[in-house]
Scaffold this motif. Structure first.
Motif, PDB file in Angstrom:
ATOM      1  N   LEU A   1       0.860  -1.017  -0.036  1.00 33.88           N
ATOM      2  CA  LEU A   1       0.146  -0.114   0.018  1.00 33.88           C
ATOM      3  C   LEU A   1       0.980   1.250   0.131  1.00 33.88           C
ATOM      4  CD1 LEU A   1      -2.729   1.357   0.452  1.00 33.88           C
ATOM      5  CD2 LEU A   1      -2.433   1.154   2.904  1.00 33.88           C
ATOM      6  N   THR A   2       0.936   1.836  -1.395  1.00 31.23           N
ATOM      7  CA  THR A   2       1.716   3.300  -1.069  1.00 31.23           C
ATOM      8  C   THR A   2       0.955   4.455  -0.979  1.00 31.23           C
ATOM      9  OG1 THR A   2       3.224   2.070  -2.913  1.00 31.23           O
ATOM     10  CG2 THR A   2       3.434   4.289  -2.812  1.00 31.23           C
ATOM     11  N   ILE A   3       1.358   5.413  -0.200  1.00 31.41           N
ATOM     12  CA  ILE A   3       0.738   6.516   0.266  1.00 31.41           C
ATOM     13  C   ILE A   3       1.564   7.811   0.197  1.00 31.41           C
ATOM     14  CG2 ILE A   3      -0.258   7.688   2.078  1.00 31.41           C
ATOM     15  CD1 ILE A   3      -0.391   4.817   3.583  1.00 31.41           C
ATOM     16  N   VAL A   4       1.069   8.602  -0.752  1.00 28.13           N
ATOM     17  CA  VAL A   4       1.855   9.986  -0.753  1.00 28.13           C
ATOM     18  C   VAL A   4       1.014  11.067   0.051  1.00 28.13           C
ATOM     19  CG1 VAL A   4       2.711  11.656  -2.294  1.00 28.13           C
ATOM     20  CG2 VAL A   4       2.721   9.455  -2.963  1.00 28.13           C
ATOM     21  N   LEU A   5       1.347  11.293   1.100  1.00 26.79           N
ATOM     22  CA  LEU A   5       0.606  12.086   1.902  1.00 26.79           C
ATOM     23  C   LEU A   5       0.644  13.748   1.653  1.00 26.79           C
ATOM     24  CD1 LEU A   5       1.598  11.040   5.655  1.00 26.79           C
ATOM     25  CD2 LEU A   5      -0.768  10.958   4.480  1.00 26.79           C
ATOM     26  N   ASN A   6      -0.495  14.364   1.660  1.00 23.41           N
ATOM     27  CA  ASN A   6      -0.288  15.752   1.353  1.00 23.41           C
ATOM     28  C   ASN A   6      -0.032  16.645   2.732  1.00 23.41           C
ATOM     29  OD1 ASN A   6      -0.908  18.221  -0.109  1.00 23.41           O
ATOM     30  ND2 ASN A   6      -2.776  17.670  -0.586  1.00 23.41           N
ATOM     31  N   THR A   7       1.246  16.877   2.500  1.00 23.06           N
ATOM     32  CA  THR A   7       1.789  17.834   3.654  1.00 23.06           C
ATOM     33  C   THR A   7       2.123  19.313   3.364  1.00 23.06           C
ATOM     34  OG1 THR A   7       3.984  17.539   3.250  1.00 23.06           O
ATOM     35  CG2 THR A   7       3.064  15.841   4.305  1.00 23.06           C
ATOM     36  N   GLY A   8       2.691  20.023   4.090  1.00 21.55           N
ATOM     37  CA  GLY A   8       2.980  21.438   3.990  1.00 21.55           C
ATOM     38  C   GLY A   8       4.237  21.676   2.979  1.00 21.55           C
TER      39      GLY A   8
END
Length: 369
Positions: free
Chosen positions: A56-63
């Motif tokens: 499961l690959t996740i690209v988090l939306n950060t600042g």
């Protein structure tokens, strides 16, 4: 007459000049992103020290990446997808994780054994992801086998990694090293750290593994080095030579068990995009990717590649006729680590690629599109 100081003379040159250009390019971005939605999430298969696992690959939306705010890497457009203002709260990041779990529930029968978490910068940088959030995410995925978290070497710390090993998670740190050459990393990629900083991060990972009481012959904390094939200003042959040398140097560093070679693709709001638009850059040939994988298949480390955007003009490509076949061979190699897969693909465009390797230089690139 006064003489200019070395500091004044260097202003506007080297890394400072790259940063000025990158800041002006990124200022063109006008898109906005929801802080409660991840940038991307997908299901795949990955080769790990414990074998092939569903991931499961996740690209988090950060600042956004701290280095990118200064200017950042010449090829990286991920910061353009980050939330405006440079801050995403604890609750918003956990809402993103909830969205990820919902996506996984709809696309798999069972939870994935491997979870990979990326951001536009460093998951271990507490200006991007607060310690409270990091610990909550570690608990959320504590029932999985292995987790990969992305970070620049500056933020790799044995105490942070312990938050994951205490959950029973085998833990890997994905470090965007790009190349083992400090000169290429500085002048072509515009990344500020040195290879010795990567080695120090690997040492922190080994210390975290020792603190967890794991068997040294079967470590549960390690490093996954990410390399960049063909950054701007390198010819095709120089890019191949750099990657072969870099894979071997990374594999020799204790604690680095996987090397992932990423062929450069053309992303928006980057220096590479500007060069590409003006005819000054071509992404690497898929034949070059296969050449490096075949040449380094004897290394003890797992060596893999994931050519993003393969077959497109803005991604790694050959002639268009053989791209999918070569991509399948690369994916097959990733899972089986068997270089003989490349003997099963051929195309007339190999002759063009070989001519490019022989004749392209930094003064005439790209020699062919």
């Amino acid at each position: 007459m006064s003489e200019p100081s070395p500091e004044v003379y260097e202003q506007g040159r080297g890394m400072d000049a790259h940063n000025q250009v990158m800041r002006s390019i990124r200022a063109e971005k006008d898109a906005e992103y929801d802080p409660r939605e991840p940038t991307r999430v997908w299901i795949d298969e990955d080769n790990t020290p414990d074998g092939v696992r569903e991931s499961l690959t996740i690209v988090l939306n950060t600042g956004g990446c701290r280095w990118a705010r200064a200017g950042g890497c010449t090829m990286c457009g991920y910061v353009a997808e980050s939330v405006e203002g440079g801050d995403v709260s604890h609750d918003e990041l956990l809402a993103q994780i909830d969205a990820v779990l919902e996506h996984e529930d709809h696309h798999t029968e069972e939870p994935c054994d491997l979870v990979k978490i990326y951001t536009s910068g460093s998951f271990l940088d507490e200006r991007e992801v607060a310690g409270e959030t990091r610990r909550a995410i570690a608990q959320t995925f504590g029932d999985r086998e292995r987790i990969v978290v992305e970070s620049l070497p500056d933020f790799v710390d044995r105490e942070k990694l312990a938050e994951f090993t205490e959950q029973g998670l085998a833990t890997d740190v994905a470090i965007g090293l790009e190349t083992a050459s400090d000169r290429i990393r500085r002048d072509c990629v515009n990344k500020y750290f040195a290879f010795e900083d990567f080695e120090a991060a690997c040492a922190e990972a080994r210390a975290a593994d020792a603190a967890a009481g794991d068997d040294a012959d079967d470590p549960d904390v390690g490093v996954k080095a990410y390399l960049l094939m063909k950054p701007p200003f390198l010819s095709e042959s120089e890019a191949i030579e750099d990657m072969v040398a870099s894979v071997r140097e990374c594999a020799d560093v204790e604690g680095c068990h996987t090397v992932s070679m990423n062929p450069c693709n053309v992303q928006r709001y980057t220096m590479v995009d500007e060069l590409y638009f003006q005819g000054g850059y071509r992404p690497p040939w898929l034949w070059s990717v296969a050449e490096v994988l075949e040449e380094t298949a004897d290394e003890e480390a797992i060596v893999i590649s994931d050519p993003v955007g393969h077959g497109s003009d803005r991604g790694p490509h050959n002639c268009g006729e053989c791209d999918d076949r070569v991509q399948r061979a690369i994916k097959d190699f990733d899972l089986r680590q068997d270089p003989s897969v490349f003997e099963q693909v051929e195309c007339e465009c190999e002759a063009t690629w070989e001519a490019v390797r022989e004749r392209e230089t930094g003064f005439n690139l790209p020699l062919a599109q």
